[in-house]
Enzyme design. Structure first.
Site, PDB file in Angstrom:
ATOM      1  N   ASP A  91      81.470  23.936  10.864  1.00  0.00           N
ATOM      2  CA  ASP A  91      82.026  25.279  10.818  1.00  0.00           C
ATOM      3  C   ASP A  91      82.272  25.789  12.240  1.00  0.00           C
ATOM      4  O   ASP A  91      81.332  25.921  13.028  1.00  0.00           O
ATOM      5  CB  ASP A  91      81.039  26.187  10.086  1.00  0.00           C
ATOM      6  CG  ASP A  91      81.634  27.545   9.815  1.00  0.00           C
ATOM      7  OD1 ASP A  91      82.667  27.583   9.131  1.00  0.00           O
ATOM      8  OD2 ASP A  91      81.102  28.543  10.315  1.00  0.00           O
ATOM      9  N   THR A 134      88.472  29.337  11.786  1.00  0.00           N
ATOM     10  CA  THR A 134      87.925  29.610  13.116  1.00  0.00           C
ATOM     11  C   THR A 134      88.212  28.456  14.084  1.00  0.00           C
ATOM     12  O   THR A 134      88.549  28.688  15.240  1.00  0.00           O
ATOM     13  CB  THR A 134      86.408  29.872  13.068  1.00  0.00           C
ATOM     14  OG1 THR A 134      85.782  28.791  12.394  1.00  0.00           O
ATOM     15  CG2 THR A 134      86.102  31.142  12.340  1.00  0.00           C
ATOM     16  N   THR A 135      88.066  27.226  13.583  1.00  0.00           N
ATOM     17  CA  THR A 135      88.332  26.081  14.453  1.00  0.00           C
ATOM     18  C   THR A 135      89.797  26.108  14.892  1.00  0.00           C
ATOM     19  O   THR A 135      90.103  25.972  16.084  1.00  0.00           O
ATOM     20  CB  THR A 135      88.026  24.763  13.710  1.00  0.00           C
ATOM     21  OG1 THR A 135      86.745  24.875  13.110  1.00  0.00           O
ATOM     22  CG2 THR A 135      88.053  23.586  14.645  1.00  0.00           C
ATOM     23  N   ASP A 152      82.739  30.559   3.504  1.00  0.00           N
ATOM     24  CA  ASP A 152      84.158  30.375   3.839  1.00  0.00           C
ATOM     25  C   ASP A 152      85.003  30.438   2.568  1.00  0.00           C
ATOM     26  O   ASP A 152      86.033  31.112   2.520  1.00  0.00           O
ATOM     27  CB  ASP A 152      84.389  29.010   4.517  1.00  0.00           C
ATOM     28  CG  ASP A 152      84.110  29.048   6.019  1.00  0.00           C
ATOM     29  OD1 ASP A 152      83.313  29.907   6.436  1.00  0.00           O
ATOM     30  OD2 ASP A 152      84.688  28.229   6.753  1.00  0.00           O
TER      31      ASP A 152
END
Ligand SMILES: Nc1ncnc2c1ncn2[C@@H]1O[C@H](COP(=O)(O)OP(=O)(O)OP(=O)(O)O)[C@@H](O)[C@H]1O
Ligand SMILES: [Mg+2]
Length: 552
Positions: free
Chosen positions: A66, A99-100, A395
């Site tokens: 994550d 987010t990545t 998520d």
């Protein structure tokens, strides 16, 4: 140092030991840091992405895929790195996924900006160009995003599955996706034709044991606590619940008070007095008709005994955030003085029961007055799996919420980024010289997503992007990297689906971060604190309250 006008004496404006870096050098240094962070993150992108093992200074290990968690745990020091952590946080808070991607794109935007700076293009022009490109990208996303029926459960499951596929617990994606969809649909409500979802209504509890497939949705609240006394009932139907944030104890005096007890009679009198006070408290609670007590503070042994005698089920030391959830779920009110408790303050639930879960016992509050209170009980073989399952399901829940709020999707797998790049290049041609260059660089930067997914899938990244570009030119707008099939394909048909909301936020977060970094042309760093001072500061941060994540 600078010289005052008309004088040759240098004026010292900075403290001794302060380091100053300016202009190009400052920009280059900052961009390098951002690139390094993005570099570290990019291998974990997508379902074939690698996991990271993070070991903190106490030796605790977190294994995760994550993005937000990786950045949080990395404990970075450089201010630019911290800014990227903020980006991931913002992305996480706004939409809960991507987010990545946001950090990787931000890093790439900066890498491309560096190329432009080398060509003597001023950073403010680059920022301008990037902002135009971002606005156009958002417009295109609105235009090509395919509408979905937010009530179509099967479809929601497919979208949640894409988000889960890239996680460590990806093999359980189907099950977790179903639980996430059920949970969100339970708490969603329609207001003026728009879906509203308050994720605070979904409580997440985790317990080691069994397997991730045993993760389940409970309609009500689950507390990671036991009933305080063995003689109390373990099951109460038609529960009337007193919610207290006052202790069921005799408050000890604040300052040292001496009691003079000289005879056994005095001792007995003293103890009888305490006993009477506790009994009165319990009687007051019982008089309201309560048959369950949830207490945020402690419950004295003797009070437990009196409660048990009245057949009242009690739980103590409940977290404040859980008390708030209980109040919302049961329609009760949290009371701070037992004297103030009235029957109207009691919450209601069909059932309160202590059940064995794994090695421990937990208290289930089901059939609450407010049906919009659910708990996801996350299970898994080891603590680390349970932790990652929890992060992943968060998520997924967010993704489902995103779709309800903005029911539009695009194909993932780098397809949407390739399509955006294509269209942005067309758009660039309509702009004057230098801005055109910036928009073109923006388009190139987005292509890092398909390139990286291809690389992580073991495909040749250069060949892949060339093929993807030509497919998109031919109008195959959902052509992307089928990571699991190790090939390029129409990924929409393979159900690789991402919410438009997530992709929009990726663009907003990445551009915002890149602009912030580009604007800096002067770094003035105070000399480091001595180690001892530093430790003091660090300690304060560590003391932050537990559970500052999006769900608490
Ligand atoms: N089966 C698949 N084939 C191709 N791409 C996929 C597949 N499943 C997911 N993806 C893509 O993987 C990317 C998401 O990867 P990942 O979940 O690792 O990162 P993120 O969503 O950016 O960040 P995080 O989930 O850590 O917040 C998206 O572009 C998504 O479309
Ligand atoms: Mg993801």
């Amino acid at each position: 140092m600078a010289a005052a006008p008309g004088s040759t004496v240098p004026v010292i404006i900075l403290k001794e030991g302060t380091q100053r870096t300016r202009g190009r050098e400052a920009q280059a240094a900052n961009i390098m840091v951002a690139k390094a962070i993005a570099e570290a993150m990019r291998t974990s992108l997508g379902p074939r992405g690698m996991d990271k093992m993070l070991v903190d200074s106490f030796g605790d290990i977190v294994i995760t895929n994550d993005g937000a968690t990786i950045l949080k745990e990395m404990d970075v020091e450089h201010p630019v790195a911290k800014m990227l952590v903020e980006v991931a946080k913002a992305q996480d808070e706004e939409v809960g996924d991507g987010t990545t991607t946001a950090v990787v794109v931000a890093g790439e935007l900066l890498a491309k900006a560096e190329e432009l700076i080398e060509k003597e293009i001023h950073p403010s022009l680059i920022i301008e160009g990037y902002k135009k490109a971002a606005a156009e990208a958002l417009r295109i996303l609105d235009e090509i995003g395919a509408p979905v029926d937010p009530q179509d459960k099967d479809y929601l499951v497919r979208i949640a599955k894409t988000s889960l596929a890239s996680k460590l617990v990806g093999e359980y994606a189907e099950h977790l996706a179903k639980v996430a969809v059920e949970a969100v649909l339970k708490v969603a409500r329609l207001e003026n034709g728009k879906w509203k979802v308050d994720l605070d209504d979904i409580k997440i509890e985790k317990k080691e044991g069994m397997s991730v497939v045993d993760t389940m949705l409970i309609e009500g609240i689950v507390l990671d606590k036991e009933v305080v006394h063995p003689d109390m009932p373990k099951l109460v139907r038609n529960a009337k619940i007193a919610l207290l944030d006052a202790p069921l104890e005799i408050e000890k005096t604040e300052f040292d008070a001496k009691l003079h007890i000289e005879t056994p009679e005095q001792m007995r009198a003293f103890m009888e007095q305490e006993e009477r006070m506790l009994k009165e408290m319990v009687d007051k609670i019982a008089a309201t008709g309560a048959n369950v007590v949830f207490c945020q503070k402690g419950i004295d042994d003797l009070a437990q005994h009196f409660l048990a005698r009245k057949g009242i089920l009690a739980v103590r030391r409940i977290k404040k955030s859980d008390m708030e959830k209980l109040a919302k779920a049961t329609g009760g009110r949290v009371i701070s003085r037992i004297d103030d408790l009235t029957p109207e303050d009691l919450g209601k639930a069909q059932l309160v029961e202590e059940r064995r879960v794994g090695e421990d016992k937990m208290v289930f509050v089901e059939g609450c007055e407010n049906p919009r209170a659910v708990t996801i009980l996350v299970r898994g073989g080891t603590q680390r799996i349970v932790d990652e399952a929890e992060r992943s399901i968060k998520d997924a829940i967010n993704v489902v919420k995103d779709i309800l709020m903005e029911p539009k999707i695009v194909a993932g797998g780098g397809a949407i980024e390739t399509e955006l790049a294509l269209r942005l290049r067309d758009y660039a041609r309509t702009l004057p010289g230098k801005e055109q260059l910036a928009v073109e660089k923006f388009a190139e930067a987005l292509e890092i997503v398909p390139i990286q997914l291809a690389e992580n899938a073991g495909l040749d990244p250069v060949e892949s992007i060339v093929t993807l570009r030509s497919k998109h030119k031919e109008g195959e707008k959902w052509y992307g990297v089928d990571v699991l099939g190790n090939r390029l394909h129409d990924v929409m048909s393979l159900n690789v689906i991402d919410p438009v909301a997530v992709k929009k936020q990726v663009i907003k977060s990445a551009v915002e971060a890149a602009s912030l970094v580009l604007k800096i042309d002067d770094i003035i760093a105070a000399s480091k604190l001595s180690e001892k001072e530093g430790k003091k500061e660090g300690k304060k941060e560590e003391e932050e309250e537990e559970g500052s994540s999006k769900f608490d």
